[in-house]
Design a protein around this motif. Structure first.
Motif, PDB file in Angstrom:
ATOM      1  N   TYR A  26     102.892  12.165  68.175  1.00 56.43           N
ATOM      2  CA  TYR A  26     103.376  10.831  67.828  1.00 56.43           C
ATOM      3  C   TYR A  26     104.597  10.461  68.675  1.00 56.43           C
ATOM      4  O   TYR A  26     104.797   9.290  69.001  1.00 56.43           O
ATOM      5  N   GLY A  27     105.402  11.469  69.020  1.00 54.12           N
ATOM      6  CA  GLY A  27     106.526  11.210  69.921  1.00 54.12           C
ATOM      7  C   GLY A  27     106.066  10.708  71.264  1.00 54.12           C
ATOM      8  O   GLY A  27     106.708   9.843  71.870  1.00 54.12           O
ATOM      9  N   GLY A  28     104.943  11.221  71.742  1.00 57.36           N
ATOM     10  CA  GLY A  28     104.403  10.750  73.010  1.00 57.36           C
ATOM     11  C   GLY A  28     103.930   9.315  72.947  1.00 57.36           C
ATOM     12  O   GLY A  28     104.077   8.550  73.903  1.00 57.36           O
ATOM     13  N   VAL A  29     103.348   8.923  71.818  1.00 51.08           N
ATOM     14  CA  VAL A  29     102.928   7.526  71.641  1.00 51.08           C
ATOM     15  C   VAL A  29     104.141   6.601  71.706  1.00 51.08           C
ATOM     16  O   VAL A  29     104.111   5.544  72.347  1.00 51.08           O
ATOM     17  N   ILE A  30     105.232   6.988  71.041  1.00 54.95           N
ATOM     18  CA  ILE A  30     106.462   6.188  71.083  1.00 54.95           C
ATOM     19  C   ILE A  30     107.002   6.109  72.505  1.00 54.95           C
ATOM     20  O   ILE A  30     107.425   5.046  72.972  1.00 54.95           O
ATOM     21  N   ALA A  31     106.985   7.231  73.220  1.00 53.32           N
ATOM     22  CA  ALA A  31     107.495   7.252  74.595  1.00 53.32           C
ATOM     23  C   ALA A  31     106.693   6.340  75.510  1.00 53.32           C
ATOM     24  O   ALA A  31     107.243   5.723  76.432  1.00 53.32           O
ATOM     25  N   ASP A  32     105.384   6.241  75.295  1.00 48.15           N
ATOM     26  CA  ASP A  32     104.549   5.367  76.116  1.00 48.15           C
ATOM     27  C   ASP A  32     104.685   3.889  75.732  1.00 48.15           C
ATOM     28  O   ASP A  32     104.383   3.013  76.521  1.00 48.15           O
ATOM     29  N   PRO A  88     109.338  14.211  75.087  1.00 49.01           N
ATOM     30  CA  PRO A  88     108.377  13.525  75.950  1.00 49.01           C
ATOM     31  C   PRO A  88     108.984  12.325  76.667  1.00 49.01           C
ATOM     32  O   PRO A  88     108.599  12.015  77.801  1.00 49.01           O
ATOM     33  N   THR A  89     109.932  11.646  76.017  1.00 46.29           N
ATOM     34  CA  THR A  89     110.585  10.500  76.665  1.00 46.29           C
ATOM     35  C   THR A  89     111.384  10.957  77.873  1.00 46.29           C
ATOM     36  O   THR A  89     111.321  10.340  78.951  1.00 46.29           O
ATOM     37  N   ARG A  90     112.127  12.034  77.713  1.00 46.12           N
ATOM     38  CA  ARG A  90     112.931  12.578  78.818  1.00 46.12           C
ATOM     39  C   ARG A  90     112.035  13.017  79.974  1.00 46.12           C
ATOM     40  O   ARG A  90     112.324  12.757  81.147  1.00 46.12           O
ATOM     41  N   GLY A  98     103.436   9.845  78.737  1.00 45.51           N
ATOM     42  CA  GLY A  98     104.198  10.201  77.546  1.00 45.51           C
ATOM     43  C   GLY A  98     103.372  11.025  76.577  1.00 45.51           C
ATOM     44  O   GLY A  98     103.833  12.026  76.033  1.00 45.51           O
ATOM     45  N   ARG A  99     102.108  10.611  76.349  1.00 46.75           N
ATOM     46  CA  ARG A  99     101.256  11.333  75.410  1.00 46.75           C
ATOM     47  C   ARG A  99     100.866  12.709  75.953  1.00 46.75           C
ATOM     48  O   ARG A  99     100.825  13.693  75.200  1.00 46.75           O
ATOM     49  N   VAL A 100     100.585  12.792  77.256  1.00 44.54           N
ATOM     50  CA  VAL A 100     100.229  14.090  77.831  1.00 44.54           C
ATOM     51  C   VAL A 100     101.424  15.050  77.782  1.00 44.54           C
ATOM     52  O   VAL A 100     101.284  16.221  77.414  1.00 44.54           O
ATOM     53  N   MET A 101     102.616  14.549  78.115  1.00 46.30           N
ATOM     54  CA  MET A 101     103.791  15.420  78.101  1.00 46.30           C
ATOM     55  C   MET A 101     104.196  15.785  76.680  1.00 46.30           C
ATOM     56  O   MET A 101     104.769  16.847  76.445  1.00 46.30           O
TER      57      MET A 101
END
Length: 460
Positions: free
Chosen positions: A91-97, A149-151, A367-370
């Motif tokens: 879910y963090g990756g979804v937010i990052a994307d 993931p954002t970083r 973002g989702r992959v990372m």
């Protein structure tokens, strides 16, 4: 954006091989990413914050060991810090994307700084209890779900695709350079005045990355598309990775090693306390020497012009084998010296995996992959940490360390052989002597009519 197995899988692997090829020679250099002003601000702020983070990690591990006397409790603390990544990492990756990454990072840095100051206040006031440490560790883990993931994905926006590999390596060198300073300073502070001052420095250190982020120029950031809000984005990311062997197999290997072979807080505290009968200063020294090797590995990775899966598998195997050797080290000095190559091969594996996955991923999915990459790397700790801590408590530090290294070596060997099979390769052992003869190498199978695209990525 699912990618069906079969022809598309082979095409994806071939594309990844081209992406991971040599960069533009004009941009090659160990520190080429530092030409970018935004990245210089990011790196300088991160160095100060990372130093505080390492001070806090050493102080936290030693504080828990002092409060409980248990390696299992240290493992629980580590597990709680990484459990949110296992549960919510995707879910963090979804937010990052979906949202501007610099804005997200400003929020995460403020929150992590506040948690650090809270732990400092509890410790300096003398009211800290082990459940306080557990709760704050879990809180930090929740913030990390979005921050990590954002970083990772923000690197591309700062330096562009051509310097991603270099920037990933320099980020690792930055983190490990702080590891040279943080543990040593923390060891002195803990021995002299207690853990609270290390926690205080960590909380204040987040002012540095906040300043760097605020000073960045939007006009210098590379444009990266954001994903619109919609249903099924999490499943879309999983399907994207599952259909690409150039992504899934490095992530599988990262998962095994992150879960079982990166539990250094457990092993090094146990070796310092129970095997060599030292104090927090010895534990800090172990971490500092490990960091020296990691910095060497990161700087060597920064100079490389390509990321190869053969290097990834080889570094993972060497990392595991060296851990097994260190577990059996007969003296303190032998153990200390072995921390150097363990750090070097561990960091080589980490940066190679990170860069190869980023370069093989579509920007809109990064973002989702990372987030999946980080979920299996650090999110496996809640599973491996308590287990490794229990083994260490029951059978001793040497058996605990040995078991982690054995899992890493076997995982690397298994993934390497599987990739070789996909690429139509076989293992060749040549006992003849001479400069033109290699003892062990992977060669195409005689029965293979044509080389597969996988062979370039897996064995070159």
């Amino acid at each position: 954006m699912a990618n069906p197995a079969g022809a598309d899988t082979a095409a994806g692997a071939a594309e990844a091989s081209r992406v991971a090829g040599p960069p533009d020679p004009s941009r090659r250099g160990t520190f080429s990413s530092l030409r970018n002003r935004n990245y210089r601000l990011f790196a300088s702020g991160a160095l100060i914050s990372n130093t505080g983070t390492w001070m806090s990690r050493i102080a936290q591990d030693w504080l828990v060991l002092s409060l409980t006397g248990s390696s299992f409790a240290v493992g629980i603390t580590t597990a709680l810090q990484f459990l949110p990544m296992l549960l919510f990492g995707l879910y963090g990756g979804v937010i990052a994307d979906r949202y501007p990454k610099r804005r997200i990072l400003l929020g995460t840095q403020v929150t992590m700084g506040a948690l650090g100051l809270l732990l400092a206040a509890l410790t300096l006031s003398g009211s800290v209890q082990v459940w306080h440490v557990y709760a704050i560790a879990f809180g930090l883990g929740m913030v990390t779900v979005v921050d990590n993931p954002t970083r990772q994905a923000f690197v591309v926006e700062m330096v562009g695709p051509a310097d991603v590999r270099n920037a990933v390596s320099l980020n690792s060198a930055n983190f490990q350079s702080a590891r040279l300073i943080g543990p040593a300073v923390a060891g002195v502070l803990i021995t002299a005045v207690g853990s609270g001052w290390a926690f205080l420095f960590n909380g204040l250190s987040f002012l540095a990355p906040l300043t760097g982020l605020l000073l960045m120029r939007d006009s210098d950031l590379y444009a990266v598309p954001t994903a619109p809000r919609g249903k099924g984005q999490l499943r879309e990311g999983l399907r994207y990775v599952a259909g690409r062997p150039e992504l899934i197999w490095p992530i599988v290997l990262v998962g095994f090693i992150g879960t079982f072979a990166y539990n250094f807080p457990i092993w090094l505290t146990a070796f310092a306390d129970h095997v060599f009968h030292g104090d927090a200063g010895m534990y800090g020294l172990f971490n500092s020497v490990l960091a020296v090797g990691s910095v060497i590995g990161a700087l060597l990775a920064a100079r490389r012009g390509s990321t190869r899966l053969r290097l990834l598998v080889g570094a993972a195997f060497a990392f595991g084998a060296l851990e097994m050797v260190a577990a059996l080290a007969p003296t303190y000095w032998v153990f200390l010296v072995l921390m150097l190559p363990i750090g070097m091969f561990g960091l080589t594996f980490n940066t190679t995996a990170n860069a190869s996955v980023q370069l093989a991923t579509d920007p809109a999915m990064r973002g989702r992959v990372m987030s999946l990459f980080m979920m299996v790397f650090v999110g496996g700790t809640p599973l491996g940490g308590p287990l490794v801590g229990w083994v260490t408590d029951q059978f001793g530090a040497r058996i605990g360390f040995l078991s982690g290294g054995l899992v890493a070596a076997l995982a690397a060997l298994s993934v390497g052989l599987f990739l070789a099979r996909l690429g139509g390769l076989r293992l060749k052992i040549d006992l003849h002597r001479g400069k033109d003869h290699k003892l062990i190498e992977l060669v195409p199978k005689e029965s293979a009519q044509q080389p597969q695209p996988w062979s370039t990525a897996s064995a070159s």
